[in-house]
Scaffold this motif. Structure first.
Motif, PDB file in Angstrom:
ATOM      1  N   GLY A  75       0.816  -1.209   0.000  1.00 23.67           N
ATOM      2  CA  GLY A  75       0.000   0.000   0.000  1.00 23.67           C
ATOM      3  C   GLY A  75       0.851   1.261   0.000  1.00 23.67           C
ATOM      4  O   GLY A  75       0.614   2.198  -0.768  1.00 23.67           O
ATOM      5  N   ALA A  76       1.873   1.273   0.861  1.00 24.75           N
ATOM      6  CA  ALA A  76       2.697   2.473   1.001  1.00 24.75           C
ATOM      7  C   ALA A  76       3.514   2.738  -0.266  1.00 24.75           C
ATOM      8  O   ALA A  76       3.871   3.880  -0.553  1.00 24.75           O
ATOM      9  CB  ALA A  76       3.617   2.325   2.213  1.00 24.75           C
ATOM     10  N   ARG A 121       4.749  -0.197  12.439  1.00 22.95           N
ATOM     11  CA  ARG A 121       4.668   0.718  13.586  1.00 22.95           C
ATOM     12  C   ARG A 121       6.054   1.068  14.115  1.00 22.95           C
ATOM     13  O   ARG A 121       6.319   0.944  15.304  1.00 22.95           O
ATOM     14  CB  ARG A 121       3.860   0.109  14.756  1.00 22.95           C
ATOM     15  CG  ARG A 121       2.560  -0.485  14.389  1.00 22.95           C
ATOM     16  CD  ARG A 121       1.570   0.622  14.077  1.00 22.95           C
ATOM     17  NE  ARG A 121       0.632   0.153  13.058  1.00 22.95           N
ATOM     18  CZ  ARG A 121      -0.380  -0.645  13.305  1.00 22.95           C
ATOM     19  NH1 ARG A 121      -0.649  -1.014  14.520  1.00 22.95           N
ATOM     20  NH2 ARG A 121      -1.167  -1.042  12.348  1.00 22.95           N
ATOM     21  N   GLU A 170       4.280   7.116   6.076  1.00 21.34           N
ATOM     22  CA  GLU A 170       3.191   7.827   5.410  1.00 21.34           C
ATOM     23  C   GLU A 170       2.662   8.924   6.322  1.00 21.34           C
ATOM     24  O   GLU A 170       2.244   8.652   7.451  1.00 21.34           O
ATOM     25  CB  GLU A 170       2.059   6.868   5.075  1.00 21.34           C
ATOM     26  CG  GLU A 170       2.423   5.892   3.984  1.00 21.34           C
ATOM     27  CD  GLU A 170       1.197   5.172   3.454  1.00 21.34           C
ATOM     28  OE1 GLU A 170       0.506   5.734   2.588  1.00 21.34           O
ATOM     29  OE2 GLU A 170       0.931   4.067   3.937  1.00 21.34           O
TER      30      GLU A 170
END
Lengths: 90, 250
Positions: free
Chosen positions: A17-18, A51, A71
């Motif tokens: 996704g990133a 994280r 992000e």
């Protein structure tokens, strides 16, 4: 390694996704070469910690940091400094 | 925001999707069927990202595997993790008509399509079944005759996601072979496996390495790594064992 740390250890599928804007929807299938040990494999096979904050991708062979992504609300910071190459699929 | 915004020639990828259906799979697991106007279609095994924004601007983002077959509307199946930030909302509060931000589909490695052949071995731990279900649904929808076997580890019979549909997919001579193991509790008279997947269980269930099987393994990190190393010990080449780990931060 604590149970908590293990829950935060995933794999390169989590980078998709990133890196969507950079590598496209199927970017986790791109083959990358580690700048430290020369191991070669799909980004999906990296060891990825989440994280951190952000994501840190390490080489599954030598544990070198290859990719980091954070992000923010308006931009994404990407470092591919640990990679020798990424082979982009067309 | 309407549709995926285009900024400086780059799509941000985020778009607003509407929940069109919500299906309870187990007491802790729900499927959300989405309508996303800019959805380009997906492959079996891909995931999407969900982003929730609180009124104060705080954002939380998670990845969820797509459970629907390619060609179907995007659907995600979400397990409620009690101390999670996102999953209790998705499982307990979202209703048809509600909206959320998504981006995807995402992923090009943990994907299967009939042309990749088999025999296919799918190994899921708990909600790790979700991307494997997209593959099983695609195999059925495409009429693929690739031999396929699913080994699914669940805590109890009540926790088996897609239980009835798996039974239906197993029907018939070319159906999906489904092997359950129930690790925590078993119904009265249960004759199936009742323990965590160990090397012996894997040896009994997995296709022999000589058949050149393609394996997909999805579940929590410890589960995936134990299965993947077990398959390699059985002679599976590492590149024929594709893995996807999920975390416990729901």
């Amino acid at each position: 390694m604590s149970a908590r740390t293990e829950e935060l250890r995933l794999d390169g599928n989590a980078l998709g996704g990133a890196l969507l804007e950079l590598l496209g929807p199927e970017g986790t299938a791109s083959v990358a070469t580690c700048g430290s040990c020369g191991a070669r494999g799909e980004l999906a096979r990296l060891v990825v910690y989440v994280r951190c904050p952000g994501l840190v991708g390490r080489c599954p062979a030598c544990d070198a940091v290859l990719v980091s992504v954070v992000e923010g609300p308006d931009q994404t910071w990407v470092s591919l400094a640990g990679l020798r190459t990424v082979e982009l699929r067309r | 925001m309407a549709g995926a915004a285009v900024l400086g020639g780059l799509t941000t990828g985020w778009q607003v999707a509407e929940v069109v259906d919500a299906v309870d799979e187990t007491p802790r697991v729900r499927t959300l069927v989405l309508s996303a106007p800019d959805w380009p279609g997906h492959r079996a095994g891909q995931h999407l990202d969900v982003r929730l924004t609180a009124p104060d601007g705080y954002q939380a983002q998670r990845s969820y595997s797509l459970s629907s077959a390619p060609g179907e509307p995007p659907a995600i199946t979400v397990e409620r993790l009690e101390d999670g930030e996102v999953s209790p909302f998705l499982v307990g509060e979202l209703r048809p008509g509600d909206r959320l931000e998504v981006r995807g589909p995402i992923g090009g490695w943990f994907v299967w399509e009939p042309a990749l052949g088999g025999p296919l071995l799918l190994v899921g731990g708990g909600s790790g079944i979700v991307p494997l279900m997209a593959m099983a649904r695609l195999r059925a929808a495409a009429g693929s005759e690739v031999p396929a076997r699913l080994l699914l580890s669940s805590r109890s019979w009540e926790d088996v996601i897609y239980r009835d549909e798996l039974a239906a997919l197993a029907d018939g001579p070319r159906g999906l072979e489904v092997v359950h193991t129930l690790t925590r509790s078993q119904p009265a008279g249960w004759s199936g496996y009742a323990r965590r997947v160990d090397e012996e269980l894997l040896r009994e269930v997995a296709w022999p390495a000589e058949a050149n099987p393609q394996a997909f393994v999805c579940g929590p990190t410890a589960f995936v790594e134990s299965i993947a190393s077990g398959l390699v010990a059985l002679g599976y080449p590492p590149e024929r064992v594709k893995t996807e780990r999920f975390g416990a931060t729901g």
